[in-house]
Write an enzyme that holds these catalytic residues in place. Structure first.
Site, PDB file in Angstrom:
ATOM      1  N   ASN A  65      -8.592  -2.652  -2.291  1.00  0.00           N
ATOM      2  CA  ASN A  65      -9.662  -2.252  -1.842  1.00  0.00           C
ATOM      3  C   ASN A  65     -10.147  -0.579  -1.991  1.00  0.00           C
ATOM      4  O   ASN A  65     -11.365  -0.277  -1.962  1.00  0.00           O
ATOM      5  CB  ASN A  65     -10.256  -2.609  -0.616  1.00  0.00           C
ATOM      6  CG  ASN A  65      -9.198  -2.308   0.657  1.00  0.00           C
ATOM      7  OD1 ASN A  65      -8.084  -2.357   0.663  1.00  0.00           O
ATOM      8  ND2 ASN A  65      -9.865  -1.592   1.595  1.00  0.00           N
ATOM      9  N   HIS A  66      -9.119  -0.113  -1.924  1.00  0.00           N
ATOM     10  CA  HIS A  66      -9.269   1.670  -2.018  1.00  0.00           C
ATOM     11  C   HIS A  66      -9.690   1.796  -3.667  1.00  0.00           C
ATOM     12  O   HIS A  66      -9.658   3.077  -3.948  1.00  0.00           O
ATOM     13  CB  HIS A  66      -8.209   2.395  -1.430  1.00  0.00           C
ATOM     14  CG  HIS A  66      -8.391   2.248   0.102  1.00  0.00           C
ATOM     15  ND1 HIS A  66      -8.862   3.344   0.680  1.00  0.00           N
ATOM     16  CD2 HIS A  66      -8.316   1.289   1.172  1.00  0.00           C
ATOM     17  CE1 HIS A  66      -9.129   3.211   1.761  1.00  0.00           C
ATOM     18  NE2 HIS A  66      -8.834   2.011   2.342  1.00  0.00           N
TER      19      HIS A  66
ATOM     20  N   ASP B 231      -3.980  -0.029  -3.487  1.00  0.00           N
ATOM     21  CA  ASP B 231      -4.208   0.679  -2.473  1.00  0.00           C
ATOM     22  C   ASP B 231      -3.244   2.159  -2.838  1.00  0.00           C
ATOM     23  O   ASP B 231      -2.363   2.512  -1.995  1.00  0.00           O
ATOM     24  CB  ASP B 231      -4.201   0.324  -1.167  1.00  0.00           C
ATOM     25  CG  ASP B 231      -5.412  -0.039  -0.662  1.00  0.00           C
ATOM     26  OD1 ASP B 231      -5.643  -0.437   0.683  1.00  0.00           O
ATOM     27  OD2 ASP B 231      -6.199  -0.303  -1.284  1.00  0.00           O
TER      28      ASP B 231
ATOM     29  N   ASP C 261       0.864  -1.090   0.105  1.00  0.00           N
ATOM     30  CA  ASP C 261      -0.025   0.042  -0.053  1.00  0.00           C
ATOM     31  C   ASP C 261       0.960   1.217   0.016  1.00  0.00           C
ATOM     32  O   ASP C 261       1.813   1.567   0.733  1.00  0.00           O
ATOM     33  CB  ASP C 261      -0.900  -0.062   1.356  1.00  0.00           C
ATOM     34  CG  ASP C 261      -1.895  -1.111   1.473  1.00  0.00           C
ATOM     35  OD1 ASP C 261      -2.887  -0.846   1.949  1.00  0.00           O
ATOM     36  OD2 ASP C 261      -1.638  -2.080   0.615  1.00  0.00           O
TER      37      ASP C 261
ATOM     38  N   HIS D 263      -3.937  -8.338  -3.136  1.00  0.00           N
ATOM     39  CA  HIS D 263      -4.142  -7.288  -2.162  1.00  0.00           C
ATOM     40  C   HIS D 263      -4.525  -7.675  -0.817  1.00  0.00           C
ATOM     41  O   HIS D 263      -3.637  -7.320   0.125  1.00  0.00           O
ATOM     42  CB  HIS D 263      -5.081  -5.879  -2.726  1.00  0.00           C
ATOM     43  CG  HIS D 263      -5.173  -5.005  -1.920  1.00  0.00           C
ATOM     44  ND1 HIS D 263      -4.095  -3.994  -1.623  1.00  0.00           N
ATOM     45  CD2 HIS D 263      -6.102  -4.650  -0.896  1.00  0.00           C
ATOM     46  CE1 HIS D 263      -4.377  -3.243  -0.736  1.00  0.00           C
ATOM     47  NE2 HIS D 263      -5.377  -3.719  -0.316  1.00  0.00           N
TER      48      HIS D 263
ATOM     49  N   HIS E 273      -1.097   4.526  -0.371  1.00  0.00           N
ATOM     50  CA  HIS E 273      -1.968   5.445  -0.084  1.00  0.00           C
ATOM     51  C   HIS E 273      -1.666   7.089  -0.219  1.00  0.00           C
ATOM     52  O   HIS E 273      -1.750   7.595   0.891  1.00  0.00           O
ATOM     53  CB  HIS E 273      -2.260   5.099   1.508  1.00  0.00           C
ATOM     54  CG  HIS E 273      -3.109   3.843   1.719  1.00  0.00           C
ATOM     55  ND1 HIS E 273      -4.442   4.114   1.132  1.00  0.00           N
ATOM     56  CD2 HIS E 273      -3.099   2.877   2.226  1.00  0.00           C
ATOM     57  CE1 HIS E 273      -5.281   2.787   1.659  1.00  0.00           C
ATOM     58  NE2 HIS E 273      -4.242   2.092   2.144  1.00  0.00           N
TER      59      HIS E 273
ATOM     60  N   HIS F  86      -2.530  -4.458   2.327  1.00  0.00           N
ATOM     61  CA  HIS F  86      -3.716  -4.381   2.871  1.00  0.00           C
ATOM     62  C   HIS F  86      -3.716  -4.111   4.668  1.00  0.00           C
ATOM     63  O   HIS F  86      -4.711  -3.399   4.970  1.00  0.00           O
ATOM     64  CB  HIS F  86      -4.390  -5.581   2.754  1.00  0.00           C
ATOM     65  CG  HIS F  86      -6.031  -5.355   2.975  1.00  0.00           C
ATOM     66  ND1 HIS F  86      -6.729  -4.373   2.379  1.00  0.00           N
ATOM     67  CD2 HIS F  86      -7.030  -6.196   3.586  1.00  0.00           C
ATOM     68  CE1 HIS F  86      -8.085  -4.509   2.907  1.00  0.00           C
ATOM     69  NE2 HIS F  86      -8.192  -5.519   3.673  1.00  0.00           N
TER      70      HIS F  86
ATOM     71  N   ASP G  66      -6.115   7.633  -1.393  1.00  0.00           N
ATOM     72  CA  ASP G  66      -6.882   7.945  -0.044  1.00  0.00           C
ATOM     73  C   ASP G  66      -5.787   7.821   1.064  1.00  0.00           C
ATOM     74  O   ASP G  66      -4.732   7.281   1.130  1.00  0.00           O
ATOM     75  CB  ASP G  66      -7.917   6.387   0.454  1.00  0.00           C
ATOM     76  CG  ASP G  66      -9.140   6.726  -0.465  1.00  0.00           C
ATOM     77  OD1 ASP G  66      -9.733   5.625  -0.541  1.00  0.00           O
ATOM     78  OD2 ASP G  66      -9.441   7.904  -0.794  1.00  0.00           O
ATOM     79  N   ARG G  67      -6.296   8.657   2.012  1.00  0.00           N
ATOM     80  CA  ARG G  67      -5.655   8.774   3.210  1.00  0.00           C
ATOM     81  C   ARG G  67      -4.165   9.830   3.099  1.00  0.00           C
ATOM     82  O   ARG G  67      -4.171  10.963   3.965  1.00  0.00           O
ATOM     83  CB  ARG G  67      -5.059   7.682   3.981  1.00  0.00           C
ATOM     84  CG  ARG G  67      -6.103   6.897   4.525  1.00  0.00           C
ATOM     85  CD  ARG G  67      -5.711   5.808   5.288  1.00  0.00           C
ATOM     86  NE  ARG G  67      -6.792   5.552   6.350  1.00  0.00           N
ATOM     87  CZ  ARG G  67      -7.491   4.583   6.478  1.00  0.00           C
ATOM     88  NH1 ARG G  67      -7.609   3.647   5.397  1.00  0.00           N
ATOM     89  NH2 ARG G  67      -8.417   4.385   7.276  1.00  0.00           N
TER      90      ARG G  67
ATOM     91  N   ARG H 104     -13.390  -6.197   9.917  1.00  0.00           N
ATOM     92  CA  ARG H 104     -13.274  -5.015   8.799  1.00  0.00           C
ATOM     93  C   ARG H 104     -14.905  -4.848   8.423  1.00  0.00           C
ATOM     94  O   ARG H 104     -15.208  -3.656   7.725  1.00  0.00           O
ATOM     95  CB  ARG H 104     -12.504  -5.193   7.767  1.00  0.00           C
ATOM     96  CG  ARG H 104     -11.004  -5.100   7.922  1.00  0.00           C
ATOM     97  CD  ARG H 104     -10.413  -5.197   6.620  1.00  0.00           C
ATOM     98  NE  ARG H 104      -8.882  -5.583   6.865  1.00  0.00           N
ATOM     99  CZ  ARG H 104      -7.924  -4.750   6.675  1.00  0.00           C
ATOM    100  NH1 ARG H 104      -8.230  -3.468   6.169  1.00  0.00           N
ATOM    101  NH2 ARG H 104      -6.555  -5.214   6.607  1.00  0.00           N
TER     102      ARG H 104
END
Lengths: 373, 329
Positions: A110-111, A78, A50, A161, A52, A257, A81-82, A230
């Site tokens: 998943n993002h 991923d 990831d 992932h 991010h 992940h 995001d963030r 989750r």
């Protein structure tokens, strides 16, 4: 469209015009539509977890692992995001893929989804950097639909992932999934990007193993998939992994992940390993990151690294943004820092709904690292 | 420096408004084990309207401050809303438990040190009415003045204040000046009845010596008392960089110092300041609190409010915040 010109711009952390992004996404989808859900590649390759939106850490990662095309890379998803630079991050990777299609491979995380990017920063970043009328988020989330789901290295290393799915016993079952869509809430495709290996924390002395609780110490992980905390995907234990690897004649699983304080985390005596590549996650967690350098199936090295020193200089960085009519405006983005003492009288006069998208987007550029104070 | 510390109240208020807006607060029935749950429900009855009224009045009273708080309402990430929920609940659960531990008719006093825009005084005076002999909010002069103005300007809030004007006191003061602070407090407090002191993200901005002095002086001056303290801890594990990074981030972004974050950095050393050999001390981190005190049904409700995609970040943050309860006689 000169890809090298784009790369020059992108490596500097600058934004491409929206019309260019649209064209690049189109080309990207064109390239990926031919790919199976499961791609096959060979070592040597460096596996990245990831990122991010931590763009400066991506550049740091390239300086540690080697630039493309000198090094081959497999990214486990991923990208957005963030972090504060999701756009810069994903655009660089997309153009690198277009320019060097055999040197870099991108899996879906998943993002890479419409739903989650609306809550975790990517959507607001797009609005903020390209204006309220832009379609950048739409172009990119549409492109995400084309990302492949898994990768097999040297016919024996399975990369995904998240993890395994109760709906998937064989690789062929993954191949027949229709991936060209938003990640569903459940089913095989969801599980592959959401699942986690079961924790056996009690076996890791760093996690405060209780020497008096021998029962806990010897407790094996379960034989079945368990519901994940989750709220999507499952957790899977050693037995599940062993069965999957045996049925498909593979030896190990690499995935991402999950945040790892040390940059990577080994499970089940090496059957599953998490690779995590976002150091000091959310600019707050203080964790290390790593990339997995695979020289051959059995020769590999976890290259561990920390946050890029550039992150501390972010307040001096220039970034271009686009106003609503598409013109570039230069502005210093104090990405981390609240304008302490600045007079934002205008802001306070307006009757703004602070929970509206427009407000959130405008505020995103002034975002700071949040704590409970 | 004072202004910088004072402005952390804006963070706290904006977080609380967010948590209310997104319905994390108030908690649902059945959050805690009976019978404390009923008390909690009553306590939180009007919490949303009270805070929104305060916030609305604040806007009219000080555009500057309102603007600053508005700016802070960005990306209401689930981790922040969870944390605000836990912080608020933990302190109120502690308060209720202390109050319940007193004999049923026992009168008591509550002192909120560094109270900022906190509105607990309304909740507790409404709830425990007669038994609360005194509720004191103490903070820097500017903060107190602004709060007084807001409370006066709002018809609803002023009405409440008026009905408690013989019990509720707002004191300007500087906690670094321990002697001065004590002098002011003792004017309004009866040392013969129990007093509950609250410090919610207050001690963390004080130097080691100042905070030690404040705690020990108060414990000496008030023979029967309780203390509820909520603060971040830096983490004592050698691989734990959360505290170092927190210190750096806050220093770089807003010149905010956290002098004891890496000193009182664990559940074992944080309570030192209250340990006089006779005090009873209970300390938990907020992850413990979430795991142990919040019911499964409430956890499920929280999950439904916003999509929390991972647990790791929440766990890291909440393990670095503690709630300490102590009593001494």
């Amino acid at each position: 469209m000169e890809l090298d010109k784009c790369l020059e711009v992108l490596y500097k952390g600058q934004l491409l015009p929206e019309v260019t992004i649209r064209a690049l996404c189109f080309k990207f989808k064109e390239l990926l539509i031919k790919e199976s859900n499961v791609i096959h590649i060979q070592t040597p390759v460096t596996v990245v977890g990831d990122m991010h939106g931590q763009f400066h850490d991506l550049l740091e990662m390239f300086s540690i692992g080697g630039r493309i095309p000198d090094t081959n890379y497999l990214f486990l998803g991923d990208y957005v995001d963030r972090g504060l630079y999701s756009i810069e991050t994903i655009m660089l990777l997309i153009v690198l893929k277009l320019r060097y299609p055999n040197r870099i491979h991108l899996l879906r995380g998943n993002h890479e989804s419409r739903q989650i990017t609306q809550s975790y920063g990517f959507y607001t970043e797009c609005l903020n950097k390209y204006g309220g009328n832009s379609k950048v988020w739409t172009y990119l989330t549409d492109a995400f639909d084309y990302l492949v789901l898994c990768c097999i290295i040297d016919n024996e290393l399975f990369c995904v992932h998240g993890g395994l799915s109760p709906n998937v016993q064989t690789i062929d079952q993954i191949k027949i999934i229709d991936r060209f869509r938003e990640i569903p809430h459940d089913g095989a495709m969801a599980d592959l990007v959401w699942s986690d290996p079961e924790e056996s924390d009690h076996l890791n002395p760093e996690n405060g193993m209780d020497p008096n609780n021998l029962e806990e110490f010897f407790k094996p992980t379960s034989n079945q998939f368990q519901v994940s905390p989750r709220g999507a995907g499952y957790t899977f234990g050693r037995a599940v992994v062993e069965k999957f690897l045996e049925s498909n004649k593979m030896s190990r699983i690499y995935r991402a992940h999950q945040l790892c304080n040390d940059g990577y985390q080994v499970y089940f005596d090496g059957l599953v390993t998490t690779v995590w590549s976002a150091p000091n996650y959310c600019y707050r967690c203080g964790n290390k990151a790593s990339i997995l350098e695979l020289y051959s199936t059995n020769k590999f090295y976890f290259n561990v690294f920390e946050e890029a020193p550039e992150n501390k200089l972010l307040k001096e960085n220039f970034n271009n943004t686009y106003d609503d009519s598409g013109r570039i405006t230069s502005k210093v983005i104090n990405d981390y820092f609240i304008d302490d003492g600045s007079d934002d009288e205008d802001e306070s006069f307006r009757d703004v709904d602070v929970f509206s998208e427009e407000y959130q987007a405008r505020s995103a550029s002034l975002r700071s690292v949040q704590y409970f104070l | 420096m004072e202004r910088i510390i004072q402005q952390t109240d804006y963070d706290a208020l904006s977080s609380k408004i967010c948590a209310l807006q997104f319905s994390y607060l108030p908690p649902n029935k059945g959050t805690l084990s009976e019978p404390i749950d009923e008390t909690l429900q009553s306590l939180y009855q009007d919490i949303k309207s009270l805070h929104f009224e305060y916030y609305k009045t604040l806007k009219e009273e000080s555009r500057n401050v309102y603007g600053k708080i508005n700016k802070l309402m960005r990306n209401p990430f689930p981790v922040m809303n969870y944390g605000t929920y836990l912080r608020t609940l933990a302190i109120d659960v502690s308060l209720i438990k202390f109050i319940n531990s007193f004999p049923i008719d026992q009168h008591f006093q509550i002192v909120n040190l560094g109270s900022g825009s906190d509105l607990r005084f309304i909740q507790y005076l409404n709830m425990f009415g007669d038994r609360v002999e005194r509720f004191i909010d103490l903070d820097f002069k500017d903060a107190i003045i602004l709060k007084q103005k807001i409370l006066k300007d709002s018809i609803t809030l002023d009405h409440i204040i008026q009905s408690y004007r013989d019990k509720f006191v707002m004191l300007p003061g500087d906690l670094k000046n321990v002697a001065g602070t004590l002098e002011k407090l003792t004017q309004f407090l009866n040392p013969k009845i129990p007093t509950i002191f609250i410090t919610e993200c207050v001690l963390c901005y004080m130097t080691e010596n100042d905070s030690k002095q404040l705690v020990s002086t108060i414990m000496n001056e008030f023979p029967t008392g309780c203390w509820i303290s909520y603060d971040p801890i830096g983490g004592s594990d050698v691989n734990d960089k959360f505290g170092t990074i927190m210190k750096r981030n806050l220093m770089d972004s807003r010149n905010l110092e956290m002098p004891t974050l890496l000193i009182y950095n664990s559940k074992s050393n944080y309570p030192q300041r209250w340990d006089n050999g006779k005090s009873e001390i209970v300390i938990k981190d907020m992850w413990d609190f979430l795991s142990e005190s919040i019911s499964d049904i409430e956890k499920k409700r929280l999950r439904s409010l916003q999509f929390l995609d991972e647990i790791e970040e929440l766990k890291i943050m909440q393990s670095h915040y503690v709630i300490l309860n102590t009593t001494w006689t």
